[in-house]
Each structure stands twice: as C-alpha cells, then as structure tokens.
Design a protein around this motif. Structure first.
Motif, PDB file in Angstrom:
ATOM      1  N   SER A 177       0.860  -1.175   0.000  1.00 60.10           N
ATOM      2  CA  SER A 177       0.000   0.000   0.000  1.00 60.10           C
ATOM      3  C   SER A 177       0.896   1.223   0.000  1.00 60.10           C
ATOM      4  CB  SER A 177      -0.912   0.005   1.227  1.00 60.10           C
ATOM      5  OG  SER A 177      -1.684   1.189   1.267  1.00 60.10           O
ATOM      6  N   TRP A 178       0.925   1.918  -1.116  1.00 63.18           N
ATOM      7  CA  TRP A 178       1.830   3.055  -1.277  1.00 63.18           C
ATOM      8  C   TRP A 178       0.999   4.286  -1.636  1.00 63.18           C
ATOM      9  CZ3 TRP A 178       6.134   3.340  -5.610  1.00 63.18           C
ATOM     10  CH2 TRP A 178       6.915   4.477  -5.394  1.00 63.18           C
ATOM     11  N   GLY A 179       1.017   5.256  -0.737  1.00 68.26           N
ATOM     12  CA  GLY A 179       0.208   6.440  -0.960  1.00 68.26           C
ATOM     13  C   GLY A 179      -1.271   6.150  -0.970  1.00 68.26           C
ATOM     14  N   GLY A 180      -1.680   5.063  -0.288  1.00 62.86           N
ATOM     15  CA  GLY A 180      -3.079   4.682  -0.235  1.00 62.86           C
ATOM     16  C   GLY A 180      -3.522   3.776  -1.367  1.00 62.86           C
ATOM     17  N   ARG A 181      -2.648   3.570  -2.346  1.00 64.20           N
ATOM     18  CA  ARG A 181      -2.982   2.700  -3.478  1.00 64.20           C
ATOM     19  C   ARG A 181      -2.484   1.291  -3.203  1.00 64.20           C
ATOM     20  NH1 ARG A 181      -0.847   3.381  -9.745  1.00 64.20           N
ATOM     21  NH2 ARG A 181      -1.899   1.508 -10.558  1.00 64.20           N
ATOM     22  N   LEU A 182      -3.375   0.308  -3.305  1.00 65.44           N
ATOM     23  CA  LEU A 182      -3.061  -1.065  -2.949  1.00 65.44           C
ATOM     24  C   LEU A 182      -2.749  -1.890  -4.190  1.00 65.44           C
ATOM     25  CD1 LEU A 182      -2.992  -2.786  -0.336  1.00 65.44           C
ATOM     26  CD2 LEU A 182      -5.338  -3.487  -0.859  1.00 65.44           C
ATOM     27  N   SER A 183      -1.654  -2.628  -4.134  1.00 65.36           N
ATOM     28  CA  SER A 183      -1.299  -3.529  -5.233  1.00 65.36           C
ATOM     29  C   SER A 183      -0.770  -4.828  -4.639  1.00 65.36           C
ATOM     30  CB  SER A 183      -0.245  -2.891  -6.143  1.00 65.36           C
ATOM     31  OG  SER A 183       0.916  -2.567  -5.409  1.00 65.36           O
ATOM     32  N   ASP A 184      -0.895  -5.915  -5.408  1.00 58.39           N
ATOM     33  CA  ASP A 184      -0.369  -7.194  -4.945  1.00 58.39           C
ATOM     34  C   ASP A 184       0.545  -7.777  -6.015  1.00 58.39           C
ATOM     35  OD1 ASP A 184      -1.840  -9.481  -6.527  1.00 58.39           O
ATOM     36  OD2 ASP A 184      -3.388  -8.006  -6.032  1.00 58.39           O
ATOM     37  N   TYR A 185       1.389  -8.699  -5.626  1.00 61.83           N
ATOM     38  CA  TYR A 185       2.331  -9.319  -6.545  1.00 61.83           C
ATOM     39  C   TYR A 185       2.764 -10.657  -5.981  1.00 61.83           C
ATOM     40  CZ  TYR A 185       5.459  -7.156  -3.157  1.00 61.83           C
ATOM     41  OH  TYR A 185       6.071  -6.768  -1.987  1.00 61.83           O
ATOM     42  N   ARG A 186       3.209 -11.532  -6.845  1.00 59.66           N
ATOM     43  CA  ARG A 186       3.600 -12.872  -6.439  1.00 59.66           C
ATOM     44  C   ARG A 186       5.113 -13.026  -6.345  1.00 59.66           C
ATOM     45  NH1 ARG A 186      -0.349 -16.668  -6.413  1.00 59.66           N
ATOM     46  NH2 ARG A 186      -2.341 -16.125  -7.359  1.00 59.66           N
ATOM     47  N   ASP A 187       5.858 -12.353  -7.263  1.00 60.12           N
ATOM     48  CA  ASP A 187       7.311 -12.554  -7.246  1.00 60.12           C
ATOM     49  C   ASP A 187       7.972 -11.639  -6.255  1.00 60.12           C
ATOM     50  OD1 ASP A 187       5.956 -12.654  -9.496  1.00 60.12           O
ATOM     51  OD2 ASP A 187       7.296 -11.419 -10.651  1.00 60.12           O
TER      52      ASP A 187
END
Length: 542
Positions: A177-187
């Motif tokens: 969560s960076w600057g309120g923006r959420l992202s996900d990743y596997r690697d």
C-alpha cells in the motif's frame, strides 16, 4: 528491568530484547533482496525447501475483543512469592538488574561458576522485551517472536530448554500500500519503477562496501565514522536517492527494523546495525532471514524456563531506585530491600539505566550516552480469527503500508494451524501518533486496514490484543535503543565500559545481532565473563 522513582508512564520490550525481537524485537521481512534481478520492497519468497531453525540446531548442538490476553498460570514463574528474599542470611557476589534474556543468561553463567547472585526485576514477570500471552485459545507473542539463521546462541538455548521452533508462513501474494494505493504481486518484484530498482541495486552495493569498513566491536573507529555519524540517514537518503520508490524502501526498512524514522538515526548507527545483523538482506527476509522461524508456545518461555532454574535468586517487582559504590562493593536500593555485593550488572537499556539515582555521578560519557539513546517506538497488534481467509484467497498475510496505522503485517497463525491470526505493527512516528489514541480507536483503525488488505472477514476477529511498548515504564519503547548524529563517535565507547563496580549488559551492548534476542544472550555471557574474572582477580589480591 528497573525504573526510577520518577517513572509515571504505563509501555516495549523484544526484539532483546526486539527486542518486538522487542528485536530481541526482531521482526520484519518487508524486503527480500536488492540485486540485479531481485530488488525492492519484497518480503522473501522461498526458493528451495529448508530445515527449520530447530532442525538445524539439533544437528549443530549433540480480545482485547471480548477478552484481553492472559498469561498462562501454569507457565508463569513464581520465583518471588514462592521463595525467600535471596539476601536473607546469604552474602552476595553479584547483583543483576533486569530479568530479560541478558540478565538471566549473565546470572546463570555466574551461578554455574559458583557465584552467589540475586536478580532484581521491576516487572511482575521475567522476559523483558518478550511477552507471550494467551489469546483466542493460542499463545501469541506481543514482544519479540522471531529467530533466524546465524542466531546460534538463541537457537542453542532454545534447544537446551526444550522450546521448539516452526517456520514463519509466507507463501502467497504479498501486498504493498503506497500512498493509499493497494497492489499485490507474487514474485520478488513489487510494482516499482526501473529507476527505483536501479537506485536500490546501487544502494545495496554501496552499503555492502560501507559495512566492510565497520568494526562491529567499535563502529566509531571506522575510517569514515565521523562523516557517517555527522548526518542522519534521512540526509543521506535525500542526497543520494532520487526516486520515490527507493526512498520508500529506506523509510520502510528503518521503521520496520529500528522502529524509528530515518531522521532519528545517524548513518553510522544505521550501517552499524546492518553490520551487527549480518547485512540488510538477512535483517529483512523471512526465508534465510531474521524472521525465518517462530517459537512454539511463545518466545517468553525461554526466559521463564531460565528463571525457574535460577529460583530463588530472581526477585520480581523489585525496581532498582539507587546504586551507591564504595571501595569494597556496591549498595543497591530496590523496592524489595537493600542488596550489597562486590559488583552489579545492569542488564537494562541505557535509557533506563540513566533513570537510576547514583550516589556519585557516572563518568560523563556514560551519563550523556544514557540521555542520547532513546528507545524506538512500536505498538504491536494481534487479531485471531476462526479461519485463515487470507490464505484461502491466496495471500501470505504480508503487507507493507506507508499510510494509516499499520506499517508491516504478517501471518501469525499458530504452529498447528488451529488458531489463524494476523500480526501488525505501528512503527516510528506512526506509533508515536497512535499512542495518543485510545485502545478502542487503535483497534478500529487496525481492523479497517485488515479489511482493506484482505476483505470484510477481517472485521470480525474472535480475539484482539495490543501492546503499546512506547508506554511501558520498564522499557520506554522498543525494539532497541537508537542513536542520532554525533552519539556513537562521542559516547559509543561507554556502551560496554564498566563504571567502577558497575558492569553493563543488554542487547544494546551486543556486537552481533544487536537489538535481537541473540544479541541479548551474547551480552549476558560477556558481562558474566567480565565479572567472573574480576571476582577471581580481587579474591587473589586479598
């Protein structure tokens, strides 16, 4: 631990003792590695099967919700209530102040060598910055909880005492969560720019070169010590890193590992901490890192089992108020009475040692060091659930955030999987800000973040607990004491230097794994060696 008569506040601990591992308080796998293929804010992907720490050691050594967490009475040491005052009719050779791992290891070493020892602990429990409690039917750690490779002292002690370990869960998608923006990743690669990746790769190479110049026993003697101790990590970050992603990396690492802000610590201290912890990658990783394994039943068991072996020498609820030195020994005044011995070991953080009343002032360097080494700031939260719904959705439970109440989050499920849980931390300025809120407000904010990360099921834990280490009068913060610009080069040599008949232990004095439980053990053994040698020398001189 000990406190002065002026202490009024009620919060850390771990790592050490981290420490929330405090160290001890020792935790955080925010990033995995920084290299040409793998850089950024990643949190450890296991590349191959590996043995647990316990298996390796065996080869090396032949609610708040509906209820607050509680200590298991069957596990608690009752050394003070069940046994007489150790001074009653018994002369002492050494008094140890503080019953965390450092103090207990120092005491045990001395007892094994024939010394008469009393341990004075201000709390109503042993364990210092480790704290294990029952919550939702399982034992959880509200203080230091992790153990990793090269922490051989801690691994050997746990094995000796019959405390088993199990791997920290980390399989699945991770969240940023960076600057309120959420992202996900596997690697291993979170969504950061190519410029940020390049800067982090170069930063990692540069820091490794710096670490090679730092003697772990005396960082202030490094060739560039004055230069590095003359600036904060924040200054260095702004001078050498241009991308927002690379700067975020430094911010998160500092908060997660040191529970402070880059502006709070000198570059020399930060680099020294990396040196003491075997490098950045090991400090921030799960597999092959400082967060690789946890203790079945909680980390505090180690101290509890040590204290049981030392009974009746351990006195609880015995805060030390004053120490007076004289030609033949020391007089220690505590709430439980007056103790006299030739020597004393202070196995407490410098900030607490500075609150004791000394009849004669300590040397200037030692006195000023205690005023310049505040503890980090952290609040730890654990939520227990009926199901590990995040695992079912393919998430590891790990999350990093630069906004809101949480900084780093991990899966905290019990070793047998029967008690799913999440653990999260408010670190640095976030902890300082949220410490001023009510426990209800913090709970609501933490669960709101869990919902944002993992979905609506996160709003309904069956149990919830927190530990605000910033408000603990016996720790004054967690995981570890930190130093700002000018402190290590001017006063660092006073960390371990005895002051007359007063010797010093505690994870802050360690030269390996400083800030962690393993470092606390090392410091206790070192202080015991010093005192034992001195007792023998003085006996020969009589």
């Amino acid at each position: 631990m000990c406190r002065p008569a002026t202490c009024r506040v009620a919060g850390c601990h771990a790592h050490a003792g981290r420490r929330p591992g405090c160290h001890a308080h020792a935790r955080v796998s925010v990033l995995n590695r920084v290299d040409s293929k793998n850089c950024m804010l990643t949190r450890g992907v296991s590349m191959a099967p590996r043995r647990s720490t316990q298996e390796v050691v065996s080869r090396i050594f032949p609610l708040y919700d509906q209820a607050q967490p509680t200590h298991d009475p069957a596990r608690r040491t009752t050394v003070q209530k069940d046994h007489p005052n150790p001074t009653a009719g018994e002369p002492l050779d050494v008094v140890v102040v503080g019953a965390g791992l450092a103090g207990l290891c120092a005491a045990r070493t001395l007892v094994e060598r024939g010394a008469r020892v009393a341990v004075l602990e201000a709390r109503d429990r042993v364990g210092g910055r480790t704290l294990s409690s029952e919550l939702g039917g399982a034992m959880i750690d509200l203080g230091g909880q992790w153990i990793g490779p090269t922490q051989h002292r801690l691994a050997a002690l746990a094995a000796e005492l019959g405390v088993e370990t199990f791997p920290q869960f980390h399989a699945g998608r991770k969240l940023l969560s960076w600057g309120g923006r959420l992202s996900d990743y596997r690697d291993a690669l979170p969504p950061l720019s190519l410029l940020a990746q390049a800067e982090l790769f170069l930063t990692d190479r540069r820091w490794k070169k710096f670490l090679a110049e730092i003697p772990p026993e005396a960082p202030w003697q490094a060739p560039r010590a004055l230069e590095w101790d003359g600036m904060t990590l924040e200054t260095w970050k702004r001078r050498h890193l241009r991308s927002a992603g690379a700067r975020l990396f430094v911010d998160v690492v500092t908060r997660a590992v040191l529970t402070c802000e880059p502006r709070d610590v000198s570059l020399l201290y930060f680099l020294s901490y990396l040196r003491w912890g075997h490098g950045l990658e090991r400090l921030i990783s799960i597999p092959d890192g400082a967060q690789q394994d946890r203790f079945v039943g909680g980390a505090q068991q180690i101290s509890e089992r040590l204290a049981e072996r030392l009974a009746p020498r351990v006195m609880l609820q015995a805060p030390v108020r004053a120490i007076e030195q004289h030609s033949e020994g020391v007089t220690i005044r505590a709430d439980t009475g007056t103790y006299r011995a030739p020597l004393v070991i202070l196995a407490i953080p410098p900030v607490l040692a500075g609150r004791i009343d000394y009849a004669a002032p300590l040397p200037v360097k030692r006195d000023q060091l205690t005023a310049r080494m505040p503890m980090g700031s952290v609040i730890k939260y654990v939520a227990v659930y009926e199901r590990a719904f995040w695992r079912e959705a393919g998430f590891s439970g790990e999350a990093i955030s630069d906004t809101g109440i949480t900084v780093t989050t991990f899966d905290d499920t019990s070793h047998d999987g029967r008690h799913p849980a999440l653990v999260t931390f408010s670190d640095g300025q976030v902890a300082r800000d949220w410490s001023g809120h009510t426990a209800d407000e913090r709970r609501e904010a933490v669960l709101a973040e869990f919902v944002r990360f993992f979905g609506l099921e996160a709003a309904q834990p069956i149990a919830f607990a927190e530990k605000d280490w910033t408000a603990d009068p016996w720790s004054r913060g967690c995981y570890v004491g930190v130093t700002g610009p000018g402190t290590l080069t001017a006063f660092g040599e006073a960390l371990r230097e005895p002051c007359g008949r007063i010797h010093f232990a505690g994870t802050e004095t360690a030269t390996e794994w400083m800030g962690y439980l393993d470092g606390a053990i090392q410091s206790g053994h070192r202080a015991a060696d010093e005192v034992h040698g001195r007792l023998r020398s003085e006996a020969r001189g009589r």
